[in-house]
Design a protein around this motif. Structure first.
Motif, PDB file in Angstrom:
ATOM      1  N   GLU A   1     -21.641  27.646 -10.062  1.00  0.00           N
ATOM      2  CA  GLU A   1     -20.718  27.041 -10.611  1.00  0.00           C
ATOM      3  C   GLU A   1     -19.700  27.712 -11.424  1.00  0.00           C
ATOM      4  O   GLU A   1     -18.950  27.139 -12.239  1.00  0.00           O
ATOM      5  CB  GLU A   1     -21.437  25.762 -11.392  1.00  0.00           C
ATOM      6  N   LEU A   2     -19.805  29.013 -11.201  1.00  0.00           N
ATOM      7  CA  LEU A   2     -18.763  29.845 -11.948  1.00  0.00           C
ATOM      8  C   LEU A   2     -17.600  29.551 -11.670  1.00  0.00           C
ATOM      9  O   LEU A   2     -16.962  29.030 -10.557  1.00  0.00           O
ATOM     10  CB  LEU A   2     -18.849  31.221 -11.591  1.00  0.00           C
ATOM     11  N   PRO A   3     -16.423  29.676 -12.642  1.00  0.00           N
ATOM     12  CA  PRO A   3     -15.187  29.159 -12.543  1.00  0.00           C
ATOM     13  C   PRO A   3     -14.344  29.974 -11.287  1.00  0.00           C
ATOM     14  O   PRO A   3     -14.675  31.326 -11.127  1.00  0.00           O
ATOM     15  CB  PRO A   3     -14.551  29.557 -13.893  1.00  0.00           C
ATOM     16  N   LEU A   4     -13.397  29.407 -10.762  1.00  0.00           N
ATOM     17  CA  LEU A   4     -12.973  30.118  -9.486  1.00  0.00           C
ATOM     18  C   LEU A   4     -12.270  31.460 -10.070  1.00  0.00           C
ATOM     19  O   LEU A   4     -12.160  32.274  -9.142  1.00  0.00           O
ATOM     20  CB  LEU A   4     -11.922  29.247  -8.848  1.00  0.00           C
ATOM     21  N   GLY A   5     -11.796  31.420 -10.889  1.00  0.00           N
ATOM     22  CA  GLY A   5     -11.138  32.509 -11.651  1.00  0.00           C
ATOM     23  C   GLY A   5     -11.814  33.800 -11.851  1.00  0.00           C
ATOM     24  O   GLY A   5     -11.446  34.893 -11.346  1.00  0.00           O
TER      25      GLY A   5
ATOM     26  N   GLU B   1     -24.352  40.662   2.017  1.00  0.00           N
ATOM     27  CA  GLU B   1     -23.346  41.520   2.631  1.00  0.00           C
ATOM     28  C   GLU B   1     -22.366  41.712   1.812  1.00  0.00           C
ATOM     29  O   GLU B   1     -21.862  40.323   1.252  1.00  0.00           O
ATOM     30  CB  GLU B   1     -23.175  41.207   4.059  1.00  0.00           C
ATOM     31  N   ASP B   2     -21.473  42.745   1.718  1.00  0.00           N
ATOM     32  CA  ASP B   2     -20.394  42.619   0.807  1.00  0.00           C
ATOM     33  C   ASP B   2     -19.331  41.647   1.165  1.00  0.00           C
ATOM     34  O   ASP B   2     -18.687  40.957   0.108  1.00  0.00           O
ATOM     35  CB  ASP B   2     -19.507  44.226   1.017  1.00  0.00           C
ATOM     36  N   ALA B   3     -18.965  41.361   2.446  1.00  0.00           N
ATOM     37  CA  ALA B   3     -17.982  40.243   2.603  1.00  0.00           C
ATOM     38  C   ALA B   3     -18.546  39.002   2.529  1.00  0.00           C
ATOM     39  O   ALA B   3     -17.443  38.069   2.414  1.00  0.00           O
ATOM     40  CB  ALA B   3     -17.757  40.402   4.209  1.00  0.00           C
ATOM     41  N   ASP B   4     -19.674  38.800   2.096  1.00  0.00           N
ATOM     42  CA  ASP B   4     -20.031  37.327   1.885  1.00  0.00           C
ATOM     43  C   ASP B   4     -20.076  36.919   0.185  1.00  0.00           C
ATOM     44  O   ASP B   4     -20.283  35.765   0.065  1.00  0.00           O
ATOM     45  CB  ASP B   4     -21.862  37.147   2.130  1.00  0.00           C
ATOM     46  N   VAL B   5     -19.774  37.927  -0.418  1.00  0.00           N
ATOM     47  CA  VAL B   5     -20.033  37.634  -1.864  1.00  0.00           C
ATOM     48  C   VAL B   5     -19.329  36.603  -2.655  1.00  0.00           C
ATOM     49  O   VAL B   5     -19.780  35.776  -3.224  1.00  0.00           O
ATOM     50  CB  VAL B   5     -19.629  39.125  -2.751  1.00  0.00           C
ATOM     51  N   GLY B   6     -17.965  36.796  -2.302  1.00  0.00           N
ATOM     52  CA  GLY B   6     -17.166  35.819  -2.764  1.00  0.00           C
ATOM     53  C   GLY B   6     -17.364  34.290  -2.217  1.00  0.00           C
ATOM     54  O   GLY B   6     -17.327  33.320  -3.053  1.00  0.00           O
ATOM     55  N   ARG B   7     -17.501  34.218  -0.934  1.00  0.00           N
ATOM     56  CA  ARG B   7     -17.874  33.112  -0.272  1.00  0.00           C
ATOM     57  C   ARG B   7     -19.067  32.370  -1.012  1.00  0.00           C
ATOM     58  O   ARG B   7     -19.262  31.282  -1.268  1.00  0.00           O
ATOM     59  CB  ARG B   7     -18.088  33.015   1.122  1.00  0.00           C
TER      60      ARG B   7
ATOM     61  N   ALA C   1     -12.828  19.942  -5.726  1.00  0.00           N
ATOM     62  CA  ALA C   1     -14.020  21.156  -6.070  1.00  0.00           C
ATOM     63  C   ALA C   1     -14.265  21.613  -4.629  1.00  0.00           C
ATOM     64  O   ALA C   1     -14.377  22.844  -4.445  1.00  0.00           O
ATOM     65  CB  ALA C   1     -14.868  20.613  -6.640  1.00  0.00           C
ATOM     66  N   LEU C   2     -14.816  20.643  -3.427  1.00  0.00           N
ATOM     67  CA  LEU C   2     -15.082  20.667  -2.426  1.00  0.00           C
ATOM     68  C   LEU C   2     -14.153  21.615  -1.599  1.00  0.00           C
ATOM     69  O   LEU C   2     -14.639  22.450  -1.137  1.00  0.00           O
ATOM     70  CB  LEU C   2     -15.627  19.731  -1.533  1.00  0.00           C
ATOM     71  N   ARG C   3     -12.863  21.181  -1.714  1.00  0.00           N
ATOM     72  CA  ARG C   3     -11.758  21.807  -0.830  1.00  0.00           C
ATOM     73  C   ARG C   3     -11.640  23.229  -1.510  1.00  0.00           C
ATOM     74  O   ARG C   3     -11.582  24.265  -0.596  1.00  0.00           O
ATOM     75  CB  ARG C   3     -10.729  21.001  -1.132  1.00  0.00           C
ATOM     76  N   ASP C   4     -11.621  23.263  -2.782  1.00  0.00           N
ATOM     77  CA  ASP C   4     -11.260  24.658  -3.472  1.00  0.00           C
ATOM     78  C   ASP C   4     -12.195  25.702  -2.954  1.00  0.00           C
ATOM     79  O   ASP C   4     -12.022  26.966  -3.114  1.00  0.00           O
ATOM     80  CB  ASP C   4     -10.849  24.573  -4.747  1.00  0.00           C
ATOM     81  N   ARG C   5     -13.681  25.266  -2.840  1.00  0.00           N
ATOM     82  CA  ARG C   5     -14.644  26.154  -2.583  1.00  0.00           C
ATOM     83  C   ARG C   5     -15.285  26.359  -1.416  1.00  0.00           C
ATOM     84  O   ARG C   5     -16.144  27.110  -1.074  1.00  0.00           O
ATOM     85  CB  ARG C   5     -16.011  25.599  -3.603  1.00  0.00           C
ATOM     86  N   GLY C   6     -14.704  25.663  -0.426  1.00  0.00           N
ATOM     87  CA  GLY C   6     -14.872  25.918   0.963  1.00  0.00           C
ATOM     88  C   GLY C   6     -15.885  25.059   1.504  1.00  0.00           C
ATOM     89  O   GLY C   6     -16.483  25.499   2.605  1.00  0.00           O
TER      90      GLY C   6
ATOM     91  N   MET D   1     -11.157  23.092   5.573  1.00  0.00           N
ATOM     92  CA  MET D   1     -10.126  22.967   4.462  1.00  0.00           C
ATOM     93  C   MET D   1      -9.060  21.902   4.892  1.00  0.00           C
ATOM     94  O   MET D   1      -8.832  21.691   5.973  1.00  0.00           O
ATOM     95  CB  MET D   1      -9.283  24.260   4.550  1.00  0.00           C
ATOM     96  N   THR D   2      -8.620  20.963   3.997  1.00  0.00           N
ATOM     97  CA  THR D   2      -7.743  20.146   4.280  1.00  0.00           C
ATOM     98  C   THR D   2      -6.402  20.087   3.540  1.00  0.00           C
ATOM     99  O   THR D   2      -6.295  20.830   2.525  1.00  0.00           O
ATOM    100  CB  THR D   2      -8.346  18.686   3.696  1.00  0.00           C
ATOM    101  N   ASP D   3      -5.295  19.722   4.149  1.00  0.00           N
ATOM    102  CA  ASP D   3      -3.896  19.931   3.512  1.00  0.00           C
ATOM    103  C   ASP D   3      -3.755  18.809   2.912  1.00  0.00           C
ATOM    104  O   ASP D   3      -2.362  18.577   2.099  1.00  0.00           O
ATOM    105  CB  ASP D   3      -2.867  20.089   4.551  1.00  0.00           C
ATOM    106  N   ALA D   4      -4.564  17.684   2.687  1.00  0.00           N
ATOM    107  CA  ALA D   4      -4.303  16.621   1.972  1.00  0.00           C
ATOM    108  C   ALA D   4      -3.971  16.730   0.408  1.00  0.00           C
ATOM    109  O   ALA D   4      -4.619  17.545  -0.114  1.00  0.00           O
ATOM    110  CB  ALA D   4      -5.242  15.276   2.275  1.00  0.00           C
TER     111      ALA D   4
END
Length: 419
Positions: A280-284, A267-273, A13-18, A1-4
Motif C-alpha cells: 500500500e505504499l504511495p504510488l510516488g 526479478e528486477d523487471a517485477d519490482v515496480g509491478r 486505486a485498482l486502475r492505477d495499480r494495475g 486498464m480502463t480509459d473510463a
C-alpha cells in the motif's frame, strides 16, 4: 486498464495499480460505489490447508475494497470444493473428504485475519460457506429452476471447458456443473448479503458472467464482474511457486524468513509491478523505487520484501527476517533466526547423510533433487562447498552454537540443530 473516467477511490486505486483486466459495466459500478456501500465477494476453494502467494492479488482486492469503504465477503467453497473447478487444469482435481475440506477451511481462515477486519459493521468483512446452500439442494428442482437458464453451447465456449476438450483431456460431468454452481453462489450472495460485485482472476470471467446473467434472468437484478490479469513473473513463472514448492501464507508451512526471501528474490523487471499490487505504499514512492538502477534495485527489493512480509506476519517478523538476511549475506555471519530444524543428538552421533539432511531442513524435496544440488556445486555445509553426495554429517560438524548451517545456492539457508 480502463480509459473510463472514474470517481470512486476503490476503482481508481485498482486502475492505477494495475489490478483491472475486465469489468462488466465499470461506469455503472463506479456510480453505484459512489452512492452506497457495495458488498463484493471472491470465492476460495478449500483444496489445501493454506492459500499461497498466488492468491495475494485476490486478497489485496478485498483489502482495498474494505479500505475504500465497502464490504468484503470471503466465500469459502465448502460445497464447490467437492466438485472441483476445471479452470486452468488438464485433469480432474482429486476429490476430498468432508473432514479434509473442513480442516483446510480452518487453516485458510487464519490467513484472512491478517488482511481484513471481520465483524458486524457495515464495512466489516464476513466469511461464508457455500456448503450452507449447496449441500441442501434438491437436484431435480435445482435443474428445473436454474439449469434451464444455461446454454450448453455457450458453456462449451468458455476457456475452462474448451481448453480441456481441445487437449482431449477428460472433463467429468461433475466438473462441468461447477460453473452453474458458481453462478448460483453469486445469486445466493446477492439475496443473502446484498452482494453486487464478484471479483476474481481473468480465468473466472465466464463463470462470473454466468452469475450476472442468472441474477438478471431470475431476480431482474444487475450484478457486476471485475477480474484481474493472470499474474506471472517477468520470466513467465507462475506466481507463488518456487523450485522448493508453493509459497504458502501460513508461517508453519513457510517461515517468515523464507517468505521474505521469496520477495527479495523478485526479478528486477517485477519490482515496480509487485510494489503496486502487493503493498500500500504511495504510488510516488513506488515510482522512485522502480526507477532505481544497477545494484540499487536491491534496495527496492528489500522494501518490497519487508513490506509484504509485515502485512502477513507482522512488523517484528519482517524486521527479523530482514536482519537475518543482512547478517547472512552482508556480514557473512551465522544468524540464529535462520529456519531451524531439530535432530536428536544420538542420531547425529551415528551420522546423518548429507542428502537426508537437505531433505530434513527443506532445502530439497527428494534425494534426487538433493543429489542434483550437490552435483551442481550448490551445496555448502557451514559455508564450505560440498561435492560428495555421500558425505555424512556428524557431531563434529556442529558449530559452537550447536548447529550445522546448510546452504543451497546463495540465498537459501537453514540450521540443523542437535537436541
Amino acid at each position: 486498464m480502463t480509459d473510463a473516467i472514474l470517481k470512486t477511490p476503490f476503482l481508481t486505486a485498482l486502475r492505477d495499480r494495475g489490478f483491472i483486466h475486465q469489468c462488466s459495466d465499470i461506469e455503472a459500478l463506479d456510480a453505484l460505489m459512489g452512492e452506497q456501500v457495495v458488498p463484493a465477494y471472491i470465492g476460495f476453494d478449500c483444496t489445501a490447508p493454506s492459500l499461497h502467494a498466488g492468491s495475494l492479488v485476490q486478497i489485496m482486492l478485498l483489502r482495498w475494497l474494505q479500505q475504500c469503504g465497502h464490504k468484503p465477503i470471503v466465500l469459502m467453497g465448502g460445497g464447490t470444493t467437492k466438485v472441483g473447478d476445471p479452470s486452468g487444469r488438464d485433469e480432474g482435481r482429486q476429490l476430498l473428504t468432508d473432514a479434509a475440506i473442513a480442516e483446510n477451511m480452518a487453516g485458510i481462515k487464519t490467513v484472512f485475519s491478517r488482511f481484513l477486519t471481520f465483524g458486524d459493521g457495515p464495512t466489516d468483512a464476513v466469511m461464508v460457506n457455500n456448503a450452507d446452500w449447496l449441500d441442501g439442494l434438491e437436484y431435480i428442482p435445482f435443474l428445473r429452476d436454474y439449469g434451464r437458464h444455461f446454454s450448453v453451447n455457450r458453456m462449451l465456449s468458455f476457456d475452462s471447458v474448451r481448453l480441456r476438450l481441445d487437449r482431449e483431456q477428460p472433463l467429468s460431468f461433475l466438473e462441468f456443473n461447477y460453473m452453474i454452481l458458481q453462478a448460483y453462489d453469486f445469486l445466493e450472495l446477492s439475496r443473502r448479503q446484498g452482494c453486487r460485485l464478484q471479483l476474481g482472476g481473468s480465468d473466472q470471467w465466464g463463470n462470473i458472467v454466468n452469475g450476472i446473467d442468472l441474477a438478471r434472468r431470475v431476480d431482474a437484478k444487475q450484478l457486476f464482474a471485475l477480474t484481474t490479469p493472470l499474474l506471472t513473473t517477468a520470466s513467465g513463472a507462475k506466481m507463488g511457486k518456487t523450485a522448493a514448492g508453493a509459497v504458502w501464507l501460513k508461517a508453519d508451512m513457510v517461515s517468515p524468513y523464507d517468505y521474505w526471501q521469496y520477495w527479495r528474490n523478485a526479478e528486477d523487471a517485477d519490482v515496480g509491478r509487485f510494489l503496486r499490487l502487493f503493498t500500500e505504499l504511495p504510488l510516488g514512492e513506488i515510482a522512485r523505487l522502480e526507477a532505481l538502477e544497477g545494484s540499487e534495485i536491491n534496495d527496492a527489493k528489500k522494501v518490497l520484501a519487508t513490506t509484504v512480509t509485515a502485512m502477513l506476519h507482522g512488523d517484528d517478523a519482517a524486521r527479523q527476517a530482514e536482519e537475518t538476511a543482512r547478517k547472512t549475506f552482508e556480514e557473512g555471519t551465522l544468524a540464529d533466526s535462520l529456519p531451524r530444524f531439530a535432530v536428536a543428538r544420538s542420531e547425529l552421533d551415528g551420522g546423518v547423510g548429507l542428502l537426508t539432511a537437505l531433505n530434513l531442513v527443506g532445502l530439497a524435496q527428494s534425494n534426487g533433487e538433493a543429489r542434483r544440488l550437490v552435483r551442481g556445486g550448490g551445496v555448502r555445509v557451514n559455508d564450505v562447498p560440498c561435492s560428495d553426495e555421500r558425505q555424512v554429517l556428524s557431531a563434529g560438524d556442529l558449530t559452537e552454537g550447536g548447529v550445522i548451517k546448510l546452504s543451497a545456492g546463495k540465498k537459501r539457508h537453514a540450521l540443523l540443530a542437535a537436541e
